[in-house]
Every structure is written in structure tokens, then in C-alpha cells.
Design a protein around this motif. Structure first.
Motif, short mmCIF file in Angstrom:
data_model
loop_
_atom_site.label_atom_id
_atom_site.label_comp_id
_atom_site.label_asym_id
_atom_site.label_seq_id
_atom_site.Cartn_x
_atom_site.Cartn_y
_atom_site.Cartn_z
N GLY A 415 2.34 -0.64 4.03
CA GLY A 415 1.89 -0.79 2.66
C GLY A 415 3.07 -1.07 1.76
N ALA A 416 2.78 -1.61 0.57
CA ALA A 416 3.85 -1.95 -0.36
C ALA A 416 3.41 -1.73 -1.80
CB ALA A 416 4.30 -3.40 -0.17
N VAL A 417 4.39 -1.56 -2.67
CA VAL A 417 4.16 -1.44 -4.11
C VAL A 417 5.13 -2.36 -4.84
CG1 VAL A 417 4.37 0.09 -6.11
CG2 VAL A 417 3.33 0.93 -4.01
N PHE A 418 4.61 -3.10 -5.83
CA PHE A 418 5.45 -3.93 -6.67
C PHE A 418 5.34 -3.44 -8.11
CE2 PHE A 418 5.28 -6.47 -2.95
CZ PHE A 418 6.46 -7.22 -2.95
N SER A 419 6.47 -2.98 -8.65
CA SER A 419 6.53 -2.49 -10.02
C SER A 419 7.99 -2.41 -10.42
CB SER A 419 5.89 -1.10 -10.13
OG SER A 419 6.13 -0.52 -11.40
N GLN A 420 8.26 -2.69 -11.71
CA GLN A 420 9.62 -2.55 -12.21
C GLN A 420 9.89 -1.14 -12.72
OE1 GLN A 420 11.43 -6.30 -14.02
NE2 GLN A 420 9.24 -6.71 -14.35
N ASP A 421 8.86 -0.30 -12.72
CA ASP A 421 9.02 1.11 -13.04
C ASP A 421 9.31 1.84 -11.73
OD1 ASP A 421 8.66 3.82 -13.55
OD2 ASP A 421 6.99 3.51 -14.93
N ILE A 426 7.96 4.65 -6.64
CA ILE A 426 8.25 5.65 -5.62
C ILE A 426 7.15 6.70 -5.56
CG2 ILE A 426 9.86 7.49 -4.96
CD1 ILE A 426 12.10 5.72 -6.14
N ARG A 427 6.65 7.07 -6.73
CA ARG A 427 5.56 8.05 -6.78
C ARG A 427 4.33 7.54 -6.02
NH1 ARG A 427 5.45 8.46 -11.97
NH2 ARG A 427 3.74 7.04 -12.43
N ILE A 429 4.22 4.94 -3.70
CA ILE A 429 4.44 4.64 -2.29
C ILE A 429 4.46 5.92 -1.46
CG2 ILE A 429 6.96 4.71 -2.07
CD1 ILE A 429 4.59 1.96 -0.76
N LYS A 430 4.87 7.03 -2.05
CA LYS A 430 4.86 8.30 -1.33
C LYS A 430 3.44 8.79 -1.07
CE LYS A 430 7.94 11.49 -2.15
NZ LYS A 430 8.81 12.48 -2.83
N LYS A 431 2.48 8.29 -1.86
CA LYS A 431 1.09 8.69 -1.68
C LYS A 431 0.31 7.74 -0.79
CE LYS A 431 0.73 11.30 -6.00
NZ LYS A 431 0.04 11.45 -7.30
N VAL A 432 0.91 6.62 -0.43
CA VAL A 432 0.27 5.68 0.49
C VAL A 432 0.40 6.23 1.90
CG1 VAL A 432 0.34 3.35 1.46
CG2 VAL A 432 0.64 3.68 -0.99
N ARG A 433 -0.71 6.43 2.58
CA ARG A 433 -0.72 7.05 3.91
C ARG A 433 -0.42 5.99 4.97
NH1 ARG A 433 -0.15 11.93 5.01
NH2 ARG A 433 -1.71 11.93 6.66
#
Length: 493
Positions: A415-421, A426-427, A429-433
Motif C-alpha cells: 500500500g502507499a500514501v501520497f501527501s505533502q503533509d 506517516i499516520r 501508512i501506519k494504519k494500512v494493514r
């Protein structure tokens, strides 16, 4: 002249006793590359016995880490010397582009070098448990390792298993996918030229129902490592229960790629395309579910489609090709069936969806980059692994919605997250299982990092020191430094 492939057993190339063979096909033009044998159950059992005897003899299992590391480096150097040939074979047999195949072969030789280095730096643990009692924690090889690899990364997946299994001191049996054996055969020709003792590394070409099943069931095999579909992984786990052998499984995925409204849109589009269309989507970690925040949905789709339409699909040996062929006609038809299912389910097809039949492509197995929108979480194309160049795009309102959608799957590979925040990224992506995750990139990883998933995406890890652990037993040794009689049973007078 047709090339007939052989089995590699006890240091010798031999023909299978089974006269039946399977055509090895070039998916870009359906040309026959070679004829592959179908090893029998009896041949598989004999090979397991040889591997077990070789392990117990100690010719490899009792060598020092430094000695084993030297052989791994010999294999790496052999791969480097044949890099171009291995790349060409991978392109021809799998259908992937030259760029992808060359990267795979380079990663393969670096994997052998990494495990050679790791071996030379691995140390046992020693501590004083009690007064005059010294405890050692040591790692030992498990025995015979059955290695079963898929067709999407033939050489790389083979090496991800071979390198740590040999590094740990095991004897190995490799079973490549029936339809993509060419680089495995070449790799074993390279291994044959090294100082690895005869009988340590075997190569069996054949079907999963015969060779794979026999390896999984055999009480002579101590660990099975499999990469492939979740359904086959479940069958291997059941078969392995007979002698409770260790099982390492890297299985399917339906990985979410979350795009927040504060993301760098151009960066997100670039990686979102790479995440699904690299390898024609035939990658377990593909970002096959795009989750886009509502505010930027229209602008994201516009840029995404604009770039997706420019992807150059063609034969892997064409330097201009950016996406290659589907590995086989059977798998191409499976992907096309899913595309039809998506239409019938009411999803909106906004790009692609067809087999490509231009003059230079019609003999091969090529599918257009395909994009679905207006999908719901209960649709099969959202829930099931298509394993092709097909992406589904959903929208979300708030952070909590994105996390819920991301985890609403039986899989948990990537899984991935795209954000400039960065804090938010990080908050979330840590919740993505999932076991393999990214922030503001996709597919980037290293040999030092553990590879594997949660839930039905498997158990165990490849690569890094975790990959070496998959092929080792952990033993404690307790040493009395000042041995005295215990007199536990003194007797009563």
C-alpha cells in the motif's frame, strides 16, 4: 532446432523419464522457444532423497559462513558475466521489457552479494544466564528447502529464495513455473560452474500438481518457500502439514494507493502509473486500487489519463516498449474476463479494456492499459486480484474513509500514501494493514528490507536478515562453566 530442456539432479543434466513435454512460448509472438520436461513424482522423490543425503553428509551444511559466502559471490559473478543473455531470456520467455528484465537480473546478482556479506557479518549471541552457566544462541540450516517460484519474476524470485537458502547451509530444490523455466535453467548452468558441491542444488521442471505437490507433502523436505496465488498457497500449507515443515508464503494482493488532496499531483500520477502498469500489472504488489480524495479527483483523472494514453505497449525486445506482453494466452483471457465482469457489474470503463491487435502485436498477448471508475467495494474487480494492467479508482472524503477503504480487503501485501503533509502520511501508512508500504513513491525497495504481507497475502518474509531466518533453525546451547553434581535426587533416610 528445438531446444529440449533437462532436469539438474545431483550435479548432472538429465532427461526426464516422462516423454511428455510442454512448449515454452514467447508471449510476444507465440513462438516456441523450447520444450520443457514434466518431471515425475518418482523423479521428484529421488531428488528429495539426494538433497537430504547431501545435506546430512555435511559437504555444504558444515562449511563455514566464509566458505559459503565465497560460493555465493562466484554465482553473483557468473550472473554478471551472463547479464545480457539472462536479460534476453527473461524478455523472450516472460514478455517483460528490456528495462525491467535487466533490472531484475541486476537485482538478482546483488542479492547473492548481499547474502554473502550478511553471512560474513552474522554473529551468534552469547550471554551469562546464571552464575557459571553460559548460554549460546546459534543459527543452523534447516535441511532440504523446496523453492517454488512464479512466472512473473522468474529469475528474481528464484534468487530471492536460492541465495538465503544456500547462505544458511541448506540443500535446495528449485521448481520454476512451468511456462517460464528459461532463466532458471541458465542460472543452474552458472551454478554448475562454481564450487558448490554436487547434490546441493537441484532443478526440477514440471507441474505444480506433481512436482510442487510432492515437494510440499514430502517428509524429506524441511521448509517450503512459495510465491504465487493465495489459493495455491493454501493448498501448499495443507500439504506441508504432514511433517509440520516450515512454510513461507508470499501470496496475492489488491493493494491500495491513497492520493490525498495535498499530494504533489504530478508525482502521484507518475508513481500511480508505475504502480500498476510496470510489468503489465503482473506484480503481486501492484497498486491496483487507486483511492483519490474527492477534491482533486477531476484534476487527477485528467492528468492520469493523459499520461496513461501515451504508454508504449509492445514486444519486450523493442527498446521503445514501456509495457510488454501478458505472460500467456490463458492469463490474458483471465484478465479480459475480469474486464468483462467489470462492465457487467456497472463500473465505468474510461480507458482501454481490449486485446491489442495491431499488425505488430496481433500474434502476441497484449492488453491495453485499462482504467475503471465508478466502482464500489463489493465489485469483483475491486475485491479480487486481476494480476494485469487494470486499475480501479475510488474516491474518499476524509482520512478515516481512506483508511477504511484501504483495509477493506482480504489481502495485506502492499500500500502507499501520497501527501505533502508528512505527519498525516506517516499516520495513515501506519494504519494500512500491509507488509510493504510506501510514502510518496511506489515499488521502490531494497534487498535489505523484509518482503511479505498480512492476512491472506502470506506468512513469513523474504529478503534482509529476515529472509535468512526463514531457512534457519534457532538453537540454544547451555554450557556449565564450573560443572558440579546436582544431587537433585538425594534419597530419603
Amino acid at each position: 532446432m528445438t531446444k529440449y530442456l533437462k532436469l539438474f539432479i545431483n550435479g548432472e543434466w538429465i532427461h526426464s523419464a516422462n516423454p511428455e513435454t510442454q512448449d515454452v512460448i514467447n508471449p510476444a509472438n507465440q513462438g516456441v522457444i523450447a520444450k520443457a520436461p514434466k518431471a515425475t513424482k518418482a523423479e521428484t522423490e529421488k531428488t528429495i532423497h539426494i538433497a537430504k543425503s547431501t545435506f546430512e553428509s555435511g559437504v555444504w551444511s558444515e562449511r563455514t559462513p566464509g566458505e559459503r559466502a565465497e560460493v555465493l559471490l562466484q554465482i553473483a559473478n557468473g550472473i554478471e558475466a551472463h547479464l545480457n543473455e539472462l536479460t534476453e531470456l527473461e524478455v523472450m520467455n516472460n514478455g517483460k521489457t528490456i528495462r525491467e528484465a535487466e533490472a531484475d537480473v541486476t537485482d538478482a546478482l546483488n542479492t547473492f552479494r548481499y547474502y554473502a556479506s550478511l553471512l560474513q557479518n552474522q554473529t551468534d549471541e552469547t550471554f551469562e544466564a546464571e552464575k557459571d552457566l553460559q548460554t549460546m544462541i546459534v543459527k543452523e540450516p534447516m535441511g532440504v528447502a523446496g523453492l517454488i517460484v512464479p512466472w512473473n519474476f522468474p529469475i528474481l524470485m528464484s534468487v530471492w529464495k536460492i541465495a538465503p537458502a544456500l547462505a544458511a547451509g541448506n540443500s535446495i530444490i528449485l521448481k520454476p513455473a512451468e511456462i517460464t523455466p528459461m532463466t532458471a535453467v541458465k542460472l543452474y548452468e552458472i551454478i554448475e560452474q562454481t564450487d558448490l558441491p554436487k547434490g546441493v542444488a537441484q532443478l526440477l521442471l514440471g507441474t505444480g500438481s506433481v512436482v510442487g505437490q510432492t515437494i510440499a507433502e514430502s517428509e524429506g523436505v524441511d521448509v517450503v518457500s512459495f510465491t504465487g496465488s493465495t489459493q495455491v498457497g493454501q493448498r501448499i500449507m495443507q500439504a506441508a502439514a504432514g511433517n509440520l515443515k516450515k512454510v513461507s508464503l508470499e501470496l496475492g494482493g489488491k493493494s491500495p494507493n491513497i492520493i490525498f488532496n495535498d499530494a504533489d499531483i504530478d508525482l502521484a500520477v507518475d508513481y500511480a502509473l508505475f504502480g500498476i502498469f510496470m510489468g503489465a500489472g503482473q506484480v503481486c504488489t501492484s497498486g491496483s486500487r487507486l483511492l483519490v480524495q474527492e477534491d482533486i479527483y477531476a484534476s487527477f483523472i485528467e492528468k492520469y489519463l493523459e499520461k496513461a494514453k501515451t504508454i508504449q505497449v509492445g514486444p519486450g525486445n523493442n527498446v521503445n516498449s514501456e509495457m510488454g506482453a501478458i505472460v500467456s494466452e490463458k492469463h490474458m483471457n483471465s484478465i479480459l474476463d475480469y474486464i468483462q465482469v467489470g462492465k457487467e457489474e456497472g463500473a465505468r470503463l474510461i480507458l482501454g479494456g481490449n486485446r491489442m491487435e495491431e499488425v505488430d502485436l496481433k500474434k502476441g498477448f497484449f492488453i491495453e492499459p485499462t482504467v475503471f471508475t465508478d466502482v464500489t467495494s463489493d465489485m469483483r474487480i475491486v475485491r479480487e486480484e486481476i494480476f494485469g494492467p487494470v486499475v480501479v479508482i475510488q474516491t474518499f472524503k476524509e482520512e478515516e474513509d481512506a483508511i477504511h477503504l484501504a483495509n477493506d480487503t482480504d489481502y495485506g501485501l502492499a500500500g502507499a500514501v501520497f501527501s505533502q503533509d508528512q505527519a498525516k502520511a506517516i499516520r495513515v501508512i501506519k494504519k494500512v494493514r500491509a507488509g510493504i508500504t510506501w510514502v510518496n513513491n511506489y515499488h521502490l525497495s531494497s534487498v535489505q528490507s523484509p518482503w511479505g504481507g498480512y492476512k491472506t497475502s502470506g506468512i513469513g518474509r523474504s529478503l534482509g536478515k529476515y529472509g535468512l531466518d526463514e531457512y534457519q533453525e534457532t538453537k540454544q546451547i547451555n554450557i556449565s562453566m564450573n560443572a558440579e553434581q546436582l544431587d537433585w535426587f538425594e534419597g530419603k533416610k
